[in-house]
Design a protein around this motif. Structure first.
Motif, PDB file in Angstrom:
ATOM      1  N   UNK A 136       6.049  11.897  -8.266  1.00  0.00           N
ATOM      2  CA  UNK A 136       4.768  11.650  -8.933  1.00  0.00           C
ATOM      3  C   UNK A 136       4.739  10.197  -9.374  1.00  0.00           C
ATOM      4  N   UNK A 137       3.761   9.453  -8.849  1.00  0.00           N
ATOM      5  CA  UNK A 137       3.649   8.027  -9.141  1.00  0.00           C
ATOM      6  C   UNK A 137       2.172   7.637  -9.118  1.00  0.00           C
ATOM      7  N   UNK A 138       1.846   6.413  -9.587  1.00  0.00           N
ATOM      8  CA  UNK A 138       0.487   5.915  -9.393  1.00  0.00           C
ATOM      9  C   UNK A 138       0.163   5.828  -7.902  1.00  0.00           C
ATOM     10  N   UNK A 139      -1.089   6.067  -7.568  1.00  0.00           N
ATOM     11  CA  UNK A 139      -1.505   6.079  -6.171  1.00  0.00           C
ATOM     12  C   UNK A 139      -1.136   4.778  -5.461  1.00  0.00           C
ATOM     13  N   UNK A 140      -1.331   3.642  -6.112  1.00  0.00           N
ATOM     14  CA  UNK A 140      -1.015   2.364  -5.483  1.00  0.00           C
ATOM     15  C   UNK A 140       0.450   2.256  -5.099  1.00  0.00           C
ATOM     16  N   UNK A 141       1.356   2.738  -5.965  1.00  0.00           N
ATOM     17  CA  UNK A 141       2.785   2.701  -5.666  1.00  0.00           C
ATOM     18  C   UNK A 141       3.114   3.567  -4.462  1.00  0.00           C
ATOM     19  N   UNK A 142       2.506   4.736  -4.402  1.00  0.00           N
ATOM     20  CA  UNK A 142       2.781   5.635  -3.279  1.00  0.00           C
ATOM     21  C   UNK A 142       2.269   5.059  -1.966  1.00  0.00           C
ATOM     22  N   UNK A 143       1.126   4.391  -2.003  1.00  0.00           N
ATOM     23  CA  UNK A 143       0.614   3.779  -0.777  1.00  0.00           C
ATOM     24  C   UNK A 143       1.536   2.661  -0.303  1.00  0.00           C
ATOM     25  N   UNK A 144       2.027   1.853  -1.235  1.00  0.00           N
ATOM     26  CA  UNK A 144       2.952   0.786  -0.846  1.00  0.00           C
ATOM     27  C   UNK A 144       4.281   1.360  -0.352  1.00  0.00           C
ATOM     28  N   UNK A 145       4.738   2.446  -0.977  1.00  0.00           N
ATOM     29  CA  UNK A 145       5.960   3.112  -0.523  1.00  0.00           C
ATOM     30  C   UNK A 145       5.797   3.632   0.898  1.00  0.00           C
ATOM     31  N   UNK A 146       4.653   4.240   1.164  1.00  0.00           N
ATOM     32  CA  UNK A 146       4.408   4.772   2.506  1.00  0.00           C
ATOM     33  C   UNK A 146       4.413   3.651   3.543  1.00  0.00           C
ATOM     34  N   UNK A 148       5.978   0.797   3.350  1.00  0.00           N
ATOM     35  CA  UNK A 148       7.354   0.317   3.491  1.00  0.00           C
ATOM     36  C   UNK A 148       8.177   1.254   4.366  1.00  0.00           C
ATOM     37  N   UNK A 149       7.977   2.562   4.205  1.00  0.00           N
ATOM     38  CA  UNK A 149       8.721   3.531   5.010  1.00  0.00           C
ATOM     39  C   UNK A 149       8.308   3.475   6.477  1.00  0.00           C
ATOM     40  N   UNK A 150       7.013   3.335   6.718  1.00  0.00           N
ATOM     41  CA  UNK A 150       6.550   3.206   8.112  1.00  0.00           C
ATOM     42  C   UNK A 150       7.142   1.947   8.741  1.00  0.00           C
ATOM     43  N   UNK A 151       7.147   0.835   7.997  1.00  0.00           N
ATOM     44  CA  UNK A 151       7.724  -0.411   8.511  1.00  0.00           C
ATOM     45  C   UNK A 151       9.198  -0.224   8.849  1.00  0.00           C
ATOM     46  N   UNK A 152       9.936   0.426   7.958  1.00  0.00           N
ATOM     47  CA  UNK A 152      11.373   0.629   8.137  1.00  0.00           C
ATOM     48  C   UNK A 152      11.674   1.522   9.336  1.00  0.00           C
ATOM     49  N   UNK A 153      10.931   2.618   9.462  1.00  0.00           N
ATOM     50  CA  UNK A 153      11.226   3.588  10.502  1.00  0.00           C
ATOM     51  C   UNK A 153      10.684   3.199  11.875  1.00  0.00           C
ATOM     52  N   UNK A 154       9.582   2.454  11.902  1.00  0.00           N
ATOM     53  CA  UNK A 154       8.968   2.100  13.191  1.00  0.00           C
ATOM     54  C   UNK A 154       9.397   0.733  13.698  1.00  0.00           C
ATOM     55  N   UNK A 155       9.899  -0.135  12.795  1.00  0.00           N
ATOM     56  CA  UNK A 155      10.241  -1.483  13.207  1.00  0.00           C
ATOM     57  C   UNK A 155       9.036  -2.398  13.307  1.00  0.00           C
ATOM     58  N   UNK A 156       7.865  -1.910  12.920  1.00  0.00           N
ATOM     59  CA  UNK A 156       6.625  -2.696  12.917  1.00  0.00           C
ATOM     60  C   UNK A 156       6.159  -2.871  11.485  1.00  0.00           C
ATOM     61  N   UNK A 157       5.908  -4.115  11.086  1.00  0.00           N
ATOM     62  CA  UNK A 157       5.544  -4.382   9.704  1.00  0.00           C
ATOM     63  C   UNK A 157       4.149  -3.854   9.394  1.00  0.00           C
ATOM     64  N   UNK A 158       4.043  -3.062   8.343  1.00  0.00           N
ATOM     65  CA  UNK A 158       2.766  -2.533   7.853  1.00  0.00           C
ATOM     66  C   UNK A 158       2.652  -2.878   6.378  1.00  0.00           C
ATOM     67  N   UNK A 159       1.570  -3.547   5.998  1.00  0.00           N
ATOM     68  CA  UNK A 159       1.335  -3.922   4.616  1.00  0.00           C
ATOM     69  C   UNK A 159       0.047  -3.269   4.111  1.00  0.00           C
ATOM     70  N   UNK A 160      -0.004  -3.045   2.809  1.00  0.00           N
ATOM     71  CA  UNK A 160      -1.211  -2.490   2.191  1.00  0.00           C
ATOM     72  C   UNK A 160      -2.206  -3.609   1.936  1.00  0.00           C
ATOM     73  N   UNK A 161      -3.424  -3.425   2.416  1.00  0.00           N
ATOM     74  CA  UNK A 161      -4.488  -4.405   2.222  1.00  0.00           C
ATOM     75  C   UNK A 161      -5.449  -3.966   1.132  1.00  0.00           C
ATOM     76  N   UNK A 162      -6.735  -4.114   1.378  1.00  0.00           N
ATOM     77  CA  UNK A 162      -7.753  -3.768   0.390  1.00  0.00           C
ATOM     78  C   UNK A 162      -7.800  -2.255   0.171  1.00  0.00           C
ATOM     79  N   UNK A 163      -8.142  -1.881  -1.048  1.00  0.00           N
ATOM     80  CA  UNK A 163      -8.263  -0.456  -1.396  1.00  0.00           C
ATOM     81  C   UNK A 163      -9.556  -0.268  -2.172  1.00  0.00           C
ATOM     82  N   UNK A 164     -10.669  -0.342  -1.478  1.00  0.00           N
ATOM     83  CA  UNK A 164     -11.984  -0.326  -2.121  1.00  0.00           C
ATOM     84  C   UNK A 164     -12.295   1.036  -2.732  1.00  0.00           C
ATOM     85  N   UNK A 167      -8.650   4.661  -7.222  1.00  0.00           N
ATOM     86  CA  UNK A 167      -8.020   4.509  -8.545  1.00  0.00           C
ATOM     87  C   UNK A 167      -6.510   4.341  -8.406  1.00  0.00           C
ATOM     88  N   UNK A 168      -6.061   3.129  -8.159  1.00  0.00           N
ATOM     89  CA  UNK A 168      -4.652   2.883  -7.845  1.00  0.00           C
ATOM     90  C   UNK A 168      -3.721   3.221  -8.999  1.00  0.00           C
TER      91      UNK A 168
END
Length: 231
Positions: A136-146, A148-164, A167-168
């Motif tokens: 259980x974490x703030x939504x923004x933290x979980x999105x950034x965690x996700x 980071x995990x995709x980047x680590x497991x896939x070898x392709x860098x994925x970053x969180x951009x705009x979140x219009x 409620x992060x």
């Protein structure tokens, strides 16, 4: 009752029936058009989302973005069929067919987590399987965690951009997952009633990293959008 009054009453009842029937079968022919724009499929998907309130994500191909082009599509919709998954699938399938061509990348349509996903045929980083503990974490933290995990497991860098419109700072619970596609985890994370959200995944910069941008789903033409029905 005089005969004339009886006839008037019958005519009024018939007119009312016609009006009610007309209201029941009322439909609108929609003309969806994007003209000579970069990534026309992404632009058309956004038009559909804001006009109909449909939850649609768009994931860019890993090799190259779609070239500049145009798309024209017409379809009939009523208030009743607007929330029908069959109409949504038909319109989106026809939309993807417009993208066919020698220079255009190929896409496929996937339904998961209450959303429609327009994703490249050759695959996407969001198909990376994830294994995460319950937390259980703030939504923004979980999105950034996700990301980071995709980047680590896939070898392709994925970053969180705009979140219009998201409620992060709100705390949400991510249930434990075991080798579940990142797309399904993300869809569930972003779509906790009453919140509905979708995203785009686009390449950026010379290093071709991906930027994940999420946003609330709004139907700009009025009315509250309903969920995509399950098949």
């Amino acid at each position: 009752m005089p005969l004339s009054m009886m006839k008037s009453g019958i005519r009024a009842a018939m007119l009312l029936s016609v009006c009610l029937a007309g209201r029941t079968v009322w439909s609108e022919e929609v003309q969806l058009t994007v003209q000579d724009v970069p990534q026309p499929l992404a632009a058309a998907v956004k038009q559909l989302e804001t006009r109909e309130g449909w939850g649609i994500t768009y994931e860019e191909p890993p090799d190259r973005p779609a070239p500049k082009g145009s798309i024209t599509l017409s379809y009939d919709v009523t208030d009743a069929t607007r929330t029908d998954a069959r109409l949504q699938e038909e319109v989106l399938t026809r939309l993807l067919a417009q993208q066919a061509g020698k220079e255009a990348p190929r896409f496929r349509l996937v339904q998961a987590g209450g959303l429609w996903h327009v994703t490249p045929e050759q695959g996407s980083s969001l198909e990376t399987p994830l294994t995460l503990p319950r937390q259980e974490r703030p939504l923004g933290e979980l999105l950034r965690l996700l990301c980071a995990e995709v980047s680590k497991q896939s070898g392709t860098q994925v970053e969180l951009g705009r979140t219009a419109g998201l409620p992060l700072e709100s705390r949400v619970t991510l249930e434990a997952v075991t080798r579940e596609p990142a797309r399904a985890v993300l869809a569930r994370l972003l779509n906790t009633p009453p919140r509905r959200a979708a995203w785009t995944l686009r390449t950026q910069g010379a290093e071709r990293k991906y930027v994940l941008s999420a946003h609330r789903i709004f139907r700009l033409t009025g009315g509250a959008p309903g969920p995509v029905p399950s098949k």
